[in-house]
Enzyme design. Structure first.
Site, PDB file in Angstrom:
ATOM      1  N   HIS A 160       0.812  -1.222   0.000  1.00  0.00           N
ATOM      2  CA  HIS A 160       0.000   0.000   0.000  1.00  0.00           C
ATOM      3  C   HIS A 160       0.847   1.273   0.000  1.00  0.00           C
ATOM      4  CE1 HIS A 160      -3.664  -2.210   0.402  1.00  0.00           C
ATOM      5  NE2 HIS A 160      -3.383  -2.679   1.606  1.00  0.00           N
ATOM      6  N   ASP A 285      -4.942 -12.834   3.122  1.00  0.00           N
ATOM      7  CA  ASP A 285      -6.178 -12.340   3.725  1.00  0.00           C
ATOM      8  C   ASP A 285      -7.398 -12.597   2.841  1.00  0.00           C
ATOM      9  OD1 ASP A 285      -5.008 -10.579   1.968  1.00  0.00           O
ATOM     10  OD2 ASP A 285      -5.213  -8.808   3.236  1.00  0.00           O
TER      11      ASP A 285
END
Length: 343
Positions: A160, A285
């Protein structure tokens, strides 16, 4: 497969984050890396190596120099300002505000260099960031030296983080650093395959106008899922990079069958690109029990992912990203790696 790991990651512990209107303990915690490391040992994946220490030149090949120089100063400046608790960004130069003037106070600088309240600092955060970067580069060196694959057990994660911003638990974009390092070492083309549930917005932003590094993301649809503001299917790159950025946004509840269709198409496009090396941003995830994600992959699916990546027949660097269901994170992450090895 060799794993590179640093215990210094544990210094980034006890940090708080701002999410959905609350200040809560960070989901990105030391147990994530320790559980994966234990699973690597249990499955006898291979040697676990300490990272070599690197200067920050490789980081500044993909990040703005002033941003990288800022990161080690955060905690000292926070303490000098007599602040307590985690150093958390809370104000950002959004549309209509001045993002071209660098402010002076630590509170303002945290917002200037971030896009959310998820990248917070405690005393040991910089040492953890730096060790994660060293882990990625050391694992990349193993692949460059002839290893078929290597596993960079990075913490904190990186995908990110953009050229001049942190966010989403990420500070230095380890996968982007490694991809650029491979280019600088002579690779003509590099592909980054991001299989994390959350879109690798930082990696996309860094390489968006380039044709020499292909970026492929399989992720939750940004219309409903963090990080919200990148990751749509029509984002295909710009200028020379047009066509070399590929996104596969998918809705809440996506099962492996549908997710795997995207992976198959992604692998076909990656193979057609014919890179010299693949960097996999390995997030798990996508797991059905992950506390902050909404796909429905099971533990049995992760070895299949590794096996499909192995079919590409390319030197491969796995860089650890997300995954927050801590009880199963080791099984799932290492499942990809053992699947890659054909076990």
């Amino acid at each position: 497969m060799k794993t590179v790991f640093s215990p210094l990651h544990a210094g980034h512990s006890g940090q708080m984050e701002l999410v959905a209107g609350a200040i809560v303990p960070g989901f990105e915690k030391p147990s994530r890396a320790e559980i994966i490391k234990a699973r690597v040992e249990d499955q006898k994946l291979g040697d676990i190596l300490a990272p070599e220490i690197h200067d920050l030149a490789a980081a500044k090949r993909v990040h703005a120099a002033d941003y990288i120089d800022f990161l080690p100063t955060v905690w000292p400046e926070w303490e000098a300002a007599e602040k307590t608790g985690s150093a958390i960004p809370f104000a950002w130069p959004t549309r209509g505000l001045r993002g071209d003037v660098r402010p002076q106070t630590i509170e303002a600088l945290l917002g200037y260099y971030s896009f959310d309240g998820g990248a917070s600092f405690v005393k040991g955060t910089w040492d953890a960031i730096k060790s994660s970067y060293d882990v990625a580069l050391t694992a990349a060196q193993l692949v460059k030296a002839g290893e078929r694959a290597a596993f960079a057990l990075c913490r904190p994660p990186g995908h990110h983080a953009g050229a001049a911003f942190m966010g989403g638990y990420c500070f230095i974009n380890n996968a982007a650093v490694a991809a650029q390092w491979f280019r600088d070492q002579g690779a003509k083309r590099v592909a980054v395959l991001d299989v994390d549930y959350h879109h690798g917005n930082g990696t996309q932003e860094i390489f968006y106008s380039r044709a020499d590094i292909q970026v492929i993301n399989l992720h939750g649809d940004p219309m409903t899922e963090y990080p919200f503001f990148l990751g749509h299917a029509d984002e295909r790159g710009s200028g020379e990079g047009e066509g070399f950025n590929i996104n596969y946004p998918m809705p809440f509840g996506t099962t492996f069958d549908k997710w795997n269709e995207a992976l198959e198409d992604a692998c076909r496009k990656l193979a057609a690109y014919a890179p010299d090396v693949v960097v996999v941003s390995l997030g798990v995830d996508t797991f059905e029990k992950d506390p902050i994600s909404h796909f429905k992959l099971t533990s049995a699916d992760y070895p299949k992912i590794g096996a499909r990546i192995a079919k590409l027949g390319l030197p491969t660097l796995f860089v650890m990203e997300g995954g927050y269901a801590v009880d199963e994170i080791g099984v799932n992450a290492v499942g990809v790696l053992t699947g890659f090895e054909g076990r």
